[in-house]
Design a protein around this motif. Structure first.
Motif, PDB file in Angstrom:
ATOM      1  N   ASP A  43     -16.816 -27.306  25.573  1.00 18.06           N
ATOM      2  CA  ASP A  43     -15.813 -28.268  25.143  1.00 18.06           C
ATOM      3  C   ASP A  43     -15.957 -28.563  23.652  1.00 18.06           C
ATOM      4  O   ASP A  43     -14.961 -28.636  22.924  1.00 18.06           O
ATOM      5  CB  ASP A  43     -15.926 -29.559  25.956  1.00 18.06           C
ATOM      6  CG  ASP A  43     -14.785 -30.511  25.661  1.00 18.06           C
ATOM      7  OD1 ASP A  43     -13.617 -30.072  25.725  1.00 18.06           O
ATOM      8  OD2 ASP A  43     -15.064 -31.685  25.350  1.00 18.06           O
ATOM      9  N   ALA A  44     -17.188 -28.719  23.172  1.00 15.09           N
ATOM     10  CA  ALA A  44     -17.427 -28.965  21.746  1.00 15.09           C
ATOM     11  C   ALA A  44     -16.967 -27.774  20.911  1.00 15.09           C
ATOM     12  O   ALA A  44     -16.387 -27.942  19.836  1.00 15.09           O
ATOM     13  CB  ALA A  44     -18.909 -29.247  21.502  1.00 15.09           C
ATOM     14  N   PHE A  45     -17.203 -26.565  21.408  1.00 14.12           N
ATOM     15  CA  PHE A  45     -16.774 -25.349  20.720  1.00 14.12           C
ATOM     16  C   PHE A  45     -15.248 -25.316  20.602  1.00 14.12           C
ATOM     17  O   PHE A  45     -14.698 -25.046  19.538  1.00 14.12           O
ATOM     18  CB  PHE A  45     -17.290 -24.125  21.482  1.00 14.12           C
ATOM     19  CG  PHE A  45     -16.878 -22.815  20.880  1.00 14.12           C
ATOM     20  CD1 PHE A  45     -17.560 -22.290  19.791  1.00 14.12           C
ATOM     21  CD2 PHE A  45     -15.813 -22.105  21.400  1.00 14.12           C
ATOM     22  CE1 PHE A  45     -17.181 -21.085  19.232  1.00 14.12           C
ATOM     23  CE2 PHE A  45     -15.426 -20.894  20.857  1.00 14.12           C
ATOM     24  CZ  PHE A  45     -16.112 -20.377  19.768  1.00 14.12           C
ATOM     25  N   ILE A  46     -14.563 -25.636  21.696  1.00 11.40           N
ATOM     26  CA  ILE A  46     -13.094 -25.650  21.694  1.00 11.40           C
ATOM     27  C   ILE A  46     -12.581 -26.704  20.718  1.00 11.40           C
ATOM     28  O   ILE A  46     -11.671 -26.440  19.923  1.00 11.40           O
ATOM     29  CB  ILE A  46     -12.556 -25.903  23.119  1.00 11.40           C
ATOM     30  CG1 ILE A  46     -12.844 -24.694  24.008  1.00 11.40           C
ATOM     31  CG2 ILE A  46     -11.053 -26.210  23.087  1.00 11.40           C
ATOM     32  CD1 ILE A  46     -12.594 -24.939  25.486  1.00 11.40           C
ATOM     33  N   GLN A  47     -13.163 -27.900  20.761  1.00  9.59           N
ATOM     34  CA  GLN A  47     -12.735 -28.971  19.853  1.00  9.59           C
ATOM     35  C   GLN A  47     -12.975 -28.595  18.396  1.00  9.59           C
ATOM     36  O   GLN A  47     -12.156 -28.906  17.520  1.00  9.59           O
ATOM     37  CB  GLN A  47     -13.436 -30.283  20.199  1.00  9.59           C
ATOM     38  CG  GLN A  47     -13.083 -30.839  21.554  1.00  9.59           C
ATOM     39  CD  GLN A  47     -11.587 -30.981  21.769  1.00  9.59           C
ATOM     40  OE1 GLN A  47     -10.867 -31.479  20.909  1.00  9.59           O
ATOM     41  NE2 GLN A  47     -11.109 -30.499  22.907  1.00  9.59           N
ATOM     42  N   ASP A  48     -14.082 -27.911  18.117  1.00  6.32           N
ATOM     43  CA  ASP A  48     -14.385 -27.455  16.764  1.00  6.32           C
ATOM     44  C   ASP A  48     -13.344 -26.438  16.296  1.00  6.32           C
ATOM     45  O   ASP A  48     -12.894 -26.486  15.149  1.00  6.32           O
ATOM     46  CB  ASP A  48     -15.793 -26.864  16.713  1.00  6.32           C
ATOM     47  CG  ASP A  48     -16.259 -26.583  15.305  1.00  6.32           C
ATOM     48  OD1 ASP A  48     -16.267 -27.525  14.487  1.00  6.32           O
ATOM     49  OD2 ASP A  48     -16.599 -25.422  15.023  1.00  6.32           O
ATOM     50  N   CYS A  49     -12.958 -25.524  17.181  1.00 11.42           N
ATOM     51  CA  CYS A  49     -11.924 -24.539  16.850  1.00 11.42           C
ATOM     52  C   CYS A  49     -10.590 -25.228  16.561  1.00 11.42           C
ATOM     53  O   CYS A  49      -9.897 -24.884  15.605  1.00 11.42           O
ATOM     54  CB  CYS A  49     -11.757 -23.521  17.977  1.00 11.42           C
ATOM     55  SG  CYS A  49     -13.149 -22.378  18.123  1.00 11.42           S
ATOM     56  N   ILE A  50     -10.243 -26.218  17.366  1.00 16.76           N
ATOM     57  CA  ILE A  50      -8.993 -26.959  17.167  1.00 16.76           C
ATOM     58  C   ILE A  50      -9.036 -27.712  15.839  1.00 16.76           C
ATOM     59  O   ILE A  50      -8.098 -27.657  15.045  1.00 16.76           O
ATOM     60  CB  ILE A  50      -8.737 -27.921  18.342  1.00 16.76           C
ATOM     61  CG1 ILE A  50      -8.418 -27.118  19.609  1.00 16.76           C
ATOM     62  CG2 ILE A  50      -7.618 -28.898  18.011  1.00 16.76           C
ATOM     63  CD1 ILE A  50      -8.424 -27.944  20.877  1.00 16.76           C
ATOM     64  N   LYS A  51     -10.145 -28.391  15.592  1.00  5.85           N
ATOM     65  CA  LYS A  51     -10.305 -29.181  14.369  1.00  5.85           C
ATOM     66  C   LYS A  51     -10.168 -28.319  13.117  1.00  5.85           C
ATOM     67  O   LYS A  51      -9.572 -28.739  12.130  1.00  5.85           O
ATOM     68  CB  LYS A  51     -11.676 -29.866  14.386  1.00  5.85           C
ATOM     69  CG  LYS A  51     -12.008 -30.640  13.137  1.00  5.85           C
ATOM     70  CD  LYS A  51     -13.402 -31.210  13.236  1.00  5.85           C
ATOM     71  CE  LYS A  51     -13.861 -31.751  11.892  1.00  5.85           C
ATOM     72  NZ  LYS A  51     -15.275 -32.123  11.937  1.00  5.85           N
ATOM     73  N   ASN A  52     -10.708 -27.112  13.167  1.00  5.83           N
ATOM     74  CA  ASN A  52     -10.697 -26.224  12.006  1.00  5.83           C
ATOM     75  C   ASN A  52      -9.500 -25.280  11.985  1.00  5.83           C
ATOM     76  O   ASN A  52      -9.407 -24.430  11.102  1.00  5.83           O
ATOM     77  CB  ASN A  52     -12.007 -25.444  11.933  1.00  5.83           C
ATOM     78  CG  ASN A  52     -13.167 -26.362  11.632  1.00  5.83           C
ATOM     79  OD1 ASN A  52     -13.152 -27.078  10.646  1.00  5.83           O
ATOM     80  ND2 ASN A  52     -14.162 -26.366  12.500  1.00  5.83           N
ATOM     81  N   GLY A  53      -8.615 -25.407  12.963  1.00  7.58           N
ATOM     82  CA  GLY A  53      -7.408 -24.583  12.982  1.00  7.58           C
ATOM     83  C   GLY A  53      -7.655 -23.123  13.298  1.00  7.58           C
ATOM     84  O   GLY A  53      -6.833 -22.272  13.000  1.00  7.58           O
ATOM     85  N   TYR A  54      -8.783 -22.825  13.932  1.00 11.25           N
ATOM     86  CA  TYR A  54      -9.080 -21.439  14.273  1.00 11.25           C
ATOM     87  C   TYR A  54      -8.479 -21.120  15.633  1.00 11.25           C
ATOM     88  O   TYR A  54      -8.829 -21.735  16.630  1.00 11.25           O
ATOM     89  CB  TYR A  54     -10.589 -21.187  14.294  1.00 11.25           C
ATOM     90  CG  TYR A  54     -10.920 -19.770  14.643  1.00 11.25           C
ATOM     91  CD1 TYR A  54     -10.551 -18.733  13.802  1.00 11.25           C
ATOM     92  CD2 TYR A  54     -11.557 -19.458  15.827  1.00 11.25           C
ATOM     93  CE1 TYR A  54     -10.820 -17.418  14.127  1.00 11.25           C
ATOM     94  CE2 TYR A  54     -11.830 -18.151  16.158  1.00 11.25           C
ATOM     95  CZ  TYR A  54     -11.460 -17.136  15.307  1.00 11.25           C
ATOM     96  OH  TYR A  54     -11.716 -15.830  15.641  1.00 11.25           O
TER      97      TYR A  54
END
Length: 81
Positions: A43-54
């Motif tokens: 979940d943290a990985f997904i949120q990090d991807c969303i936050k960084n627009g990846y």
């Protein structure tokens, strides 16, 4: 939310212990000590991807970023920032 099938376990042949991982387009991440930790890190990985627009190269017409290998302990410390 994430697909539960992306969290999986396997037995470490050297220690005999069950280790947990999560699977993403970028590869498998882990090991983690239990399923809950693996799911939390996914979940943290997904949120990090969303936050960084990846978007993992899914959007058309966007410049694709090259993937790099980052040890899991480095990823976990960087995402806390």
């Amino acid at each position: 939310m994430f697909n539960a099938a992306r969290v999986f376990s396997q037995r470490n042949p050297n220690t005999g212990l069950i280790e947990w991982f999560f699977s993403a387009r970028e590869g498998n991440f882990g090991p983690f000590r239990d399923m809950q930790t693996a799911a939390k890190e996914l979940d943290a990985f997904i949120q990090d991807c969303i936050k960084n627009g990846y978007d993992g190269g899914r959007a058309k017409g966007t410049k694709k970023e090259k993937l790099s290998l980052v040890p899991m302990h480095d990823y976990a410390s960087k995402r806390k920032d």
